[in-house]
Design a protein around this motif. Sequence first.
Motif, PDB file in Angstrom:
ATOM      1  N   GLN A  93     -13.842  31.992 -40.911  1.00 40.07           N
ATOM      2  CA  GLN A  93     -13.404  32.480 -39.599  1.00 40.07           C
ATOM      3  C   GLN A  93     -13.975  31.595 -38.496  1.00 40.07           C
ATOM      4  O   GLN A  93     -13.278  31.248 -37.539  1.00 40.07           O
ATOM      5  N   ILE A  94     -15.248  31.238 -38.647  1.00 35.75           N
ATOM      6  CA  ILE A  94     -15.866  30.352 -37.651  1.00 35.75           C
ATOM      7  C   ILE A  94     -15.148  29.005 -37.646  1.00 35.75           C
ATOM      8  O   ILE A  94     -14.874  28.440 -36.570  1.00 35.75           O
ATOM      9  N   GLN A  95     -14.840  28.494 -38.833  1.00 36.80           N
ATOM     10  CA  GLN A  95     -14.135  27.213 -38.922  1.00 36.80           C
ATOM     11  C   GLN A  95     -12.764  27.312 -38.267  1.00 36.80           C
ATOM     12  O   GLN A  95     -12.347  26.406 -37.530  1.00 36.80           O
ATOM     13  N   ALA A  96     -12.066  28.449 -38.534  1.00 36.96           N
ATOM     14  CA  ALA A  96     -10.738  28.627 -37.932  1.00 36.96           C
ATOM     15  C   ALA A  96     -10.851  28.723 -36.419  1.00 36.96           C
ATOM     16  O   ALA A  96     -10.039  28.125 -35.688  1.00 36.96           O
ATOM     17  N   GLU A  97     -11.850  29.457 -35.948  1.00 36.20           N
ATOM     18  CA  GLU A  97     -12.032  29.575 -34.501  1.00 36.20           C
ATOM     19  C   GLU A  97     -12.411  28.230 -33.893  1.00 36.20           C
ATOM     20  O   GLU A  97     -11.995  27.891 -32.778  1.00 36.20           O
ATOM     21  N   ARG A  98     -13.186  27.471 -34.632  1.00 41.31           N
ATOM     22  CA  ARG A  98     -13.591  26.148 -34.138  1.00 41.31           C
ATOM     23  C   ARG A  98     -12.362  25.240 -34.035  1.00 41.31           C
ATOM     24  O   ARG A  98     -12.186  24.524 -33.040  1.00 41.31           O
ATOM     25  N   GLN A  99     -11.529  25.296 -35.085  1.00 39.78           N
ATOM     26  CA  GLN A  99     -10.320  24.475 -35.049  1.00 39.78           C
ATOM     27  C   GLN A  99      -9.397  24.918 -33.919  1.00 39.78           C
ATOM     28  O   GLN A  99      -8.799  24.097 -33.229  1.00 39.78           O
ATOM     29  N   ALA A 100      -9.309  26.258 -33.749  1.00 42.93           N
ATOM     30  CA  ALA A 100      -8.467  26.758 -32.656  1.00 42.93           C
ATOM     31  C   ALA A 100      -9.024  26.310 -31.320  1.00 42.93           C
ATOM     32  O   ALA A 100      -8.274  25.932 -30.406  1.00 42.93           O
ATOM     33  N   ALA A 101     -10.357  26.337 -31.199  1.00 43.28           N
ATOM     34  CA  ALA A 101     -10.983  25.898 -29.955  1.00 43.28           C
ATOM     35  C   ALA A 101     -10.752  24.408 -29.747  1.00 43.28           C
ATOM     36  O   ALA A 101     -10.497  23.957 -28.613  1.00 43.28           O
ATOM     37  N   GLU A 102     -10.848  23.634 -30.834  1.00 50.42           N
ATOM     38  CA  GLU A 102     -10.613  22.200 -30.718  1.00 50.42           C
ATOM     39  C   GLU A 102      -9.173  21.935 -30.262  1.00 50.42           C
ATOM     40  O   GLU A 102      -8.923  21.093 -29.401  1.00 50.42           O
ATOM     41  N   ILE A 103      -8.248  22.662 -30.909  1.00 50.40           N
ATOM     42  CA  ILE A 103      -6.834  22.476 -30.539  1.00 50.40           C
ATOM     43  C   ILE A 103      -6.627  22.865 -29.078  1.00 50.40           C
ATOM     44  O   ILE A 103      -5.948  22.163 -28.305  1.00 50.40           O
ATOM     45  N   SER A 104      -7.222  23.979 -28.700  1.00 52.21           N
ATOM     46  CA  SER A 104      -7.091  24.431 -27.309  1.00 52.21           C
ATOM     47  C   SER A 104      -7.713  23.411 -26.361  1.00 52.21           C
ATOM     48  O   SER A 104      -7.137  23.091 -25.319  1.00 52.21           O
ATOM     49  N   LEU A 105      -8.912  22.925 -26.746  1.00 52.21           N
ATOM     50  CA  LEU A 105      -9.562  21.923 -25.892  1.00 52.21           C
ATOM     51  C   LEU A 105      -8.741  20.640 -25.828  1.00 52.21           C
ATOM     52  O   LEU A 105      -8.629  20.015 -24.768  1.00 52.21           O
ATOM     53  N   LYS A 106      -8.166  20.243 -26.956  1.00 49.26           N
ATOM     54  CA  LYS A 106      -7.364  19.024 -26.970  1.00 49.26           C
ATOM     55  C   LYS A 106      -6.163  19.175 -26.048  1.00 49.26           C
ATOM     56  O   LYS A 106      -5.828  18.256 -25.301  1.00 49.26           O
ATOM     57  N   SER A 107      -5.541  20.360 -26.138  1.00 47.54           N
ATOM     58  CA  SER A 107      -4.363  20.529 -25.275  1.00 47.54           C
ATOM     59  C   SER A 107      -4.784  20.570 -23.816  1.00 47.54           C
ATOM     60  O   SER A 107      -4.096  20.005 -22.950  1.00 47.54           O
ATOM     61  N   GLU A 108      -5.912  21.198 -23.532  1.00 46.00           N
ATOM     62  CA  GLU A 108      -6.365  21.233 -22.131  1.00 46.00           C
ATOM     63  C   GLU A 108      -6.774  19.835 -21.672  1.00 46.00           C
ATOM     64  O   GLU A 108      -6.484  19.439 -20.529  1.00 46.00           O
ATOM     65  N   ILE A 109      -7.447  19.120 -22.573  1.00 42.92           N
ATOM     66  CA  ILE A 109      -7.836  17.744 -22.211  1.00 42.92           C
ATOM     67  C   ILE A 109      -6.584  16.904 -22.013  1.00 42.92           C
ATOM     68  O   ILE A 109      -6.503  16.067 -21.097  1.00 42.92           O
ATOM     69  N   GLY A 110      -5.598  17.142 -22.862  1.00 40.37           N
ATOM     70  CA  GLY A 110      -4.338  16.397 -22.730  1.00 40.37           C
ATOM     71  C   GLY A 110      -3.683  16.688 -21.388  1.00 40.37           C
ATOM     72  O   GLY A 110      -3.186  15.774 -20.701  1.00 40.37           O
ATOM     73  N   ILE A 111      -3.670  17.963 -21.015  1.00 40.83           N
ATOM     74  CA  ILE A 111      -3.060  18.338 -19.733  1.00 40.83           C
ATOM     75  C   ILE A 111      -3.848  17.698 -18.595  1.00 40.83           C
ATOM     76  O   ILE A 111      -3.271  17.143 -17.639  1.00 40.83           O
ATOM     77  N   LEU A 112      -5.177  17.810 -18.692  1.00 42.87           N
ATOM     78  CA  LEU A 112      -6.015  17.219 -17.644  1.00 42.87           C
ATOM     79  C   LEU A 112      -5.836  15.690 -17.592  1.00 42.87           C
ATOM     80  O   LEU A 112      -5.787  15.087 -16.511  1.00 42.87           O
ATOM     81  N   ALA A 113      -5.751  15.085 -18.786  1.00 40.14           N
ATOM     82  CA  ALA A 113      -5.582  13.625 -18.830  1.00 40.14           C
ATOM     83  C   ALA A 113      -4.248  13.228 -18.219  1.00 40.14           C
ATOM     84  O   ALA A 113      -4.141  12.224 -17.494  1.00 40.14           O
ATOM     85  N   THR A 114      -3.191  14.018 -18.502  1.00 36.84           N
ATOM     86  CA  THR A 114      -1.886  13.712 -17.919  1.00 36.84           C
ATOM     87  C   THR A 114      -1.929  13.867 -16.418  1.00 36.84           C
ATOM     88  O   THR A 114      -1.352  13.039 -15.675  1.00 36.84           O
ATOM     89  N   GLU A 115      -2.548  14.903 -15.942  1.00 38.13           N
ATOM     90  CA  GLU A 115      -2.636  15.114 -14.499  1.00 38.13           C
ATOM     91  C   GLU A 115      -3.415  13.961 -13.856  1.00 38.13           C
ATOM     92  O   GLU A 115      -3.055  13.476 -12.791  1.00 38.13           O
ATOM     93  N   LEU A 116      -4.502  13.588 -14.547  1.00 38.37           N
ATOM     94  CA  LEU A 116      -5.316  12.502 -14.030  1.00 38.37           C
ATOM     95  C   LEU A 116      -4.505  11.198 -14.031  1.00 38.37           C
ATOM     96  O   LEU A 116      -4.549  10.422 -13.062  1.00 38.37           O
ATOM     97  N   ALA A 117      -3.781  10.955 -15.105  1.00 34.77           N
ATOM     98  CA  ALA A 117      -2.965   9.731 -15.186  1.00 34.77           C
ATOM     99  C   ALA A 117      -1.883   9.762 -14.111  1.00 34.77           C
ATOM    100  O   ALA A 117      -1.568   8.727 -13.508  1.00 34.77           O
TER     101      ALA A 117
END
Length: 183
Positions: free
Chosen positions: A125-149
């Motif tokens: 469960q922790i691993q799944a939550e970690r992966q979900a958090a990573e995916i969520s962070l990646k998408s947020e970082i992607g959005i932020l990176a696009t906005e920044l770009a």
Amino acid sequence: MTFLPATAQAAEEPNILLPPLYDIVWQLIVLIIIGLVLYKYALPKFNAILDERAQKIEEGLNAADRAKEAEALAKREAEELIQVANADAGRIRSDASEDAKSIVAAARKEAETEAERILANTQRQIQAERQAAEISLKSEIGILATELAEKIVGEHLKDNELTARIVDRFLDDLESETTVQES
């Protein structure tokens, strides 16, 4: 009164201590007849009664001896049964103790297995939550990176597929740099 000599007077008077001879003979004949009748009829019956009594007394003594033997045998058997029961009780107690130990060991093993299962589920469960958090962070970082770009470039990136590929490549580069630094 005439005084006769004592011997003459004694001969004339009968002796009260010694009966006459004919009485002695008749008494002897009657005594013999009574003795013969008693010997012939009464004595055998008397002996039979005494023998029967002696036999009954002997049977009673034999029965008492048999009863004593039976009592001793019953007492011995009762003691043996008590010893067997005590041995059985001891064996049952030891079996119960062993069963209790095995039940406790089985419960402990089951609890350990359950704890391992819960731990494994928690780690998954922790691993799944970690992966979900990573995916969520990646998408947020992607959005932020696009906005920044977009702010840096000054244009709005309209192609979402191109944006997703750029973000993924950026994140992969970032991730590879992180793993190199950790090693």
